[in-house]
Design an enzyme around this catalytic site. Structure first.
Site, short mmCIF file in Angstrom:
data_model
loop_
_atom_site.label_atom_id
_atom_site.label_comp_id
_atom_site.label_asym_id
_atom_site.label_seq_id
_atom_site.Cartn_x
_atom_site.Cartn_y
_atom_site.Cartn_z
N HIS A 1 -6.88 17.42 60.30
CA HIS A 1 -6.88 17.66 58.85
C HIS A 1 -7.58 16.53 58.11
O HIS A 1 -6.94 15.70 57.45
CB HIS A 1 -5.45 17.86 58.35
CG HIS A 1 -4.88 19.19 58.72
ND1 HIS A 1 -3.94 19.35 59.71
CD2 HIS A 1 -5.15 20.44 58.25
CE1 HIS A 1 -3.64 20.63 59.83
NE2 HIS A 1 -4.36 21.31 58.97
N ASN A 2 -8.88 16.51 58.23
CA ASN A 2 -9.68 15.49 57.57
C ASN A 2 -10.83 16.17 56.80
O ASN A 2 -10.88 17.41 56.72
CB ASN A 2 -10.20 14.49 58.61
CG ASN A 2 -10.86 15.20 59.78
OD1 ASN A 2 -11.62 16.14 59.58
ND2 ASN A 2 -10.55 14.78 61.00
N ALA A 3 -11.73 15.38 56.27
CA ALA A 3 -12.80 15.94 55.43
C ALA A 3 -13.74 16.86 56.22
O ALA A 3 -14.35 17.77 55.65
CB ALA A 3 -13.60 14.81 54.78
N LEU A 4 -13.83 16.63 57.51
CA LEU A 4 -14.70 17.48 58.33
C LEU A 4 -14.15 18.90 58.40
O LEU A 4 -14.91 19.88 58.33
CB LEU A 4 -14.85 16.87 59.74
CG LEU A 4 -15.83 17.56 60.67
CD1 LEU A 4 -17.22 17.62 60.07
CD2 LEU A 4 -15.87 16.83 62.02
N HIS A 5 -12.83 19.03 58.53
CA HIS A 5 -12.21 20.36 58.52
C HIS A 5 -12.50 21.03 57.16
O HIS A 5 -12.84 22.22 57.10
CB HIS A 5 -10.71 20.24 58.76
CG HIS A 5 -9.92 21.48 58.42
ND1 HIS A 5 -10.10 22.69 59.05
CD2 HIS A 5 -8.96 21.70 57.46
CE1 HIS A 5 -9.29 23.60 58.53
NE2 HIS A 5 -8.59 23.02 57.55
N HIS B 1 -8.67 22.40 49.84
CA HIS B 1 -7.45 23.12 50.23
C HIS B 1 -6.47 22.30 51.08
O HIS B 1 -5.30 22.66 51.19
CB HIS B 1 -7.81 24.42 50.97
CG HIS B 1 -8.12 24.21 52.41
ND1 HIS B 1 -9.33 23.69 52.84
CD2 HIS B 1 -7.38 24.39 53.53
CE1 HIS B 1 -9.31 23.57 54.14
NE2 HIS B 1 -8.14 24.00 54.60
N ASP B 2 -6.92 21.21 51.69
CA ASP B 2 -6.00 20.36 52.48
C ASP B 2 -6.01 18.92 51.99
O ASP B 2 -5.73 17.99 52.75
CB ASP B 2 -6.41 20.38 53.97
CG ASP B 2 -5.79 21.54 54.73
OD1 ASP B 2 -4.70 21.99 54.34
OD2 ASP B 2 -6.41 22.00 55.71
N GLN C 1 -3.59 27.53 71.98
CA GLN C 1 -4.65 28.37 71.43
C GLN C 1 -4.42 29.84 71.71
O GLN C 1 -4.65 30.69 70.85
CB GLN C 1 -6.01 27.95 72.01
CG GLN C 1 -6.56 26.68 71.38
CD GLN C 1 -6.70 26.79 69.88
OE1 GLN C 1 -7.33 27.70 69.36
NE2 GLN C 1 -6.10 25.85 69.15
ZN LIG Z 1 -6.98 23.81 56.41
#
Ligand SMILES: [Zn+2]
Length: 458
Positions: free
Chosen positions: A185-189, A225-226, A386
């Site tokens: 959950h970082n800027a790349l996501h 959104h995150d 997964q």
């Molecule tokens: Zn997300």
């Protein structure tokens, strides 16, 4: 002379870049110390011990940078202290006024890299877009670069008379408010979700009917959104009595925080300050409605409503509330579309999200808390997690999305989903017989709220 000036500029920009890449790491061998990693590999040990259970929180969550900074300067006036407490943990750490003011270019790139990044931007609508490569080419600025490009592409800057400096400042703040130390959950996501959202906005049913305001909100919601995600899920915040859980009454705790953080940045940047107050408030409200839809524990609620509309065939894209609902569904799809990407990309996301789950599990074990479902590295694997996630969360959502938007992209996504699932199933079998007891229990659980993604992967 010109060369000297250029070299000085490069040195200065590199320093800025190192500074903004600073991060905090929690040293497991010494649980009473914080290490601040800044300026490359130099480690500066802080003299700050963990805050006692001031908020009734678990010690881990008392590692609060706002508190850390307040102690550095105890003589600071109360007003400055209050303002700093409002600043986010991540952003305050490596805030760079130079970057925020937009007075210096945010990238330090060779011409080759800039050229390749620009070239990639021409293919932003491709489902095979390699966001990992794009992030490297933009020196970790994929979210700012991509979102700014899309605003420009849609003509949103002119349409809404946005101040470009404010827009860039806002996007830099958004990017900085993501925690770079989170594996997932970082800027790349956020950049990945924004790129996926753009692909969906290009789908015929949407592109022919969405208003400029819909597109603006869709892109903003995807990018934010995150925001300020702590890297642990809602159940963790609740069981550790985190103040955010109390603030939002244990309901969509993270999503409410992401939304409120986004509103805070919108107001701080003044991006919409030229709009009538009522319009600004309405935008904030709609942004919240989109971000809150990413709470995957409410997946069944949204899916049921989506199915009802599809069965009645009554979704009317001329109706603004229907368009908003479709945007909510598009954002939900964008948020969990990793298993629908080509294997090379999908696999990397799977490993990153699992690393974040297991990190939470390690914290829980270290502090004798019950380990959350799928967060125990002893009883779960990337493949088992997964497989369950695809079967019970992703497939039902994308099957309905394909019913709504029966296009080549939808068929491509379902194709990759099937291939990736087979890939992980094969990997499971190679590991010697598939699911163990603990994994099987969670994989058979059809209720998405039981999955760690219930709050974490959203
Ligand atoms: Zn997300």
């Amino acid at each position: 002379m010109g060369v000297v000036l250029l070299w000085s500029l490069v040195v200065l920009l590199r320093w800025i870049s190192w500074k903004r890449r600073g991060a905090i790491s929690y040293d497991s061998s010494d649980q009473t110390a914080l290490y601040i990693r800044m300026l490359g590999d130099v480690r500066v040990r802080s003299c700050i011990s963990l805050e006692p259970e001031r908020r009734g929180s678990h010690p881990y969550l008392c590692v609060d940078f706002r508190i850390l900074h307040s102690r550095h300067d105890p003589a600071a006036p109360a007003s400055a202290y209050s303002v700093r407490r409002l600043l986010s943990f991540q952003r305050y750490l490596h805030s760079s006024r130079r970057l925020r003011c937009g007075s210096a270019p945010p990238h330090i790139l060779d011409d080759d890299y800039v050229g390749q990044a620009k070239c990639m931007l021409q293919r932003t609508g491709s489902w095979n877009f390699d966001i990992f490569l794009f992030d490297r080419l933009t020196n970790g600025n994929s979210l700012v670069t991509l979102t700014f490009h899309l605003f420009h592409h849609y003509g949103l800057i002119e349409l809404f008379q946005l101040d470009m400096v404010k827009l860039r400042r806002f996007l830099v703040m958004v990017q900085e408010d993501y925690h770079s130390q989170n594996p997932y959950h970082n800027a790349l996501h956020a950049a990945d979700v924004t790129q996926a959202m753009y692909c969906y906005l290009q789908e015929p049913k949407l592109s022919t009917s969405l208003s400029a305001c819909d597109i603006l909100l869709g892109l903003l919601a995807a990018a934010t959104h995150d925001l300020d995600h702590p890297g642990v899920n809602q159940p963790f915040l609740i069981k550790t009595n985190h103040h955010l859980a109390a603030l939002y009454k244990n309901t969509s705790v993270l999503e409410n925080h992401h939304w409120r953080s986004a509103v805070g940045l919108l107001r701080e940047s003044g991006l919409f300050s030229h709009l009538p107050a009522e319009d600004g408030l309405n935008m904030e409200k709609q942004l919240g409605s989109l971000i809150l839809a990413t709470d995957i524990s409410r997946q069944n609620e949204y899916l049921t409503k989506f199915r009802e509309h599809l069965e009645k065939d009554d979704l009317c894209m001329a109706n603004s509330s229907h368009r908003h609902f479709v945007l909510q569904m598009a954002l939900k799809c964008a948020d969990i579309c990793n298993p629908c990407r080509p294997w090379e990309l999908s696999k990397q996301w799977s490993e990153k999200v699992t690393e974040e789950f297991f990190h939470q599990g390690e914290i829980e074990k270290r502090h004798s808390l019950e380990v959350s479902p799928l967060c125990d590295s002893q009883t779960n694997t990337v493949g088992s997690i997964q497989t369950g996630f695809m079967t019970y969360v992703v497939e039902p959502l994308f099957a309905e999305w394909a019913r709504f938007s029966d296009t080549r992209l939808s068929r491509t996504m379902l194709g990759y989903l099937a291939l990736n699932k087979a890939g992980w199933s094969g990997a499971l079998q190679e590991l010697g017989g598939g699911l163990d007891e603990g994994t099987e229990a969670s994989a058979e659980e059809p209720d998405s709220t039981a999955l760690p993604q219930g709050s974490q992967r959203s």
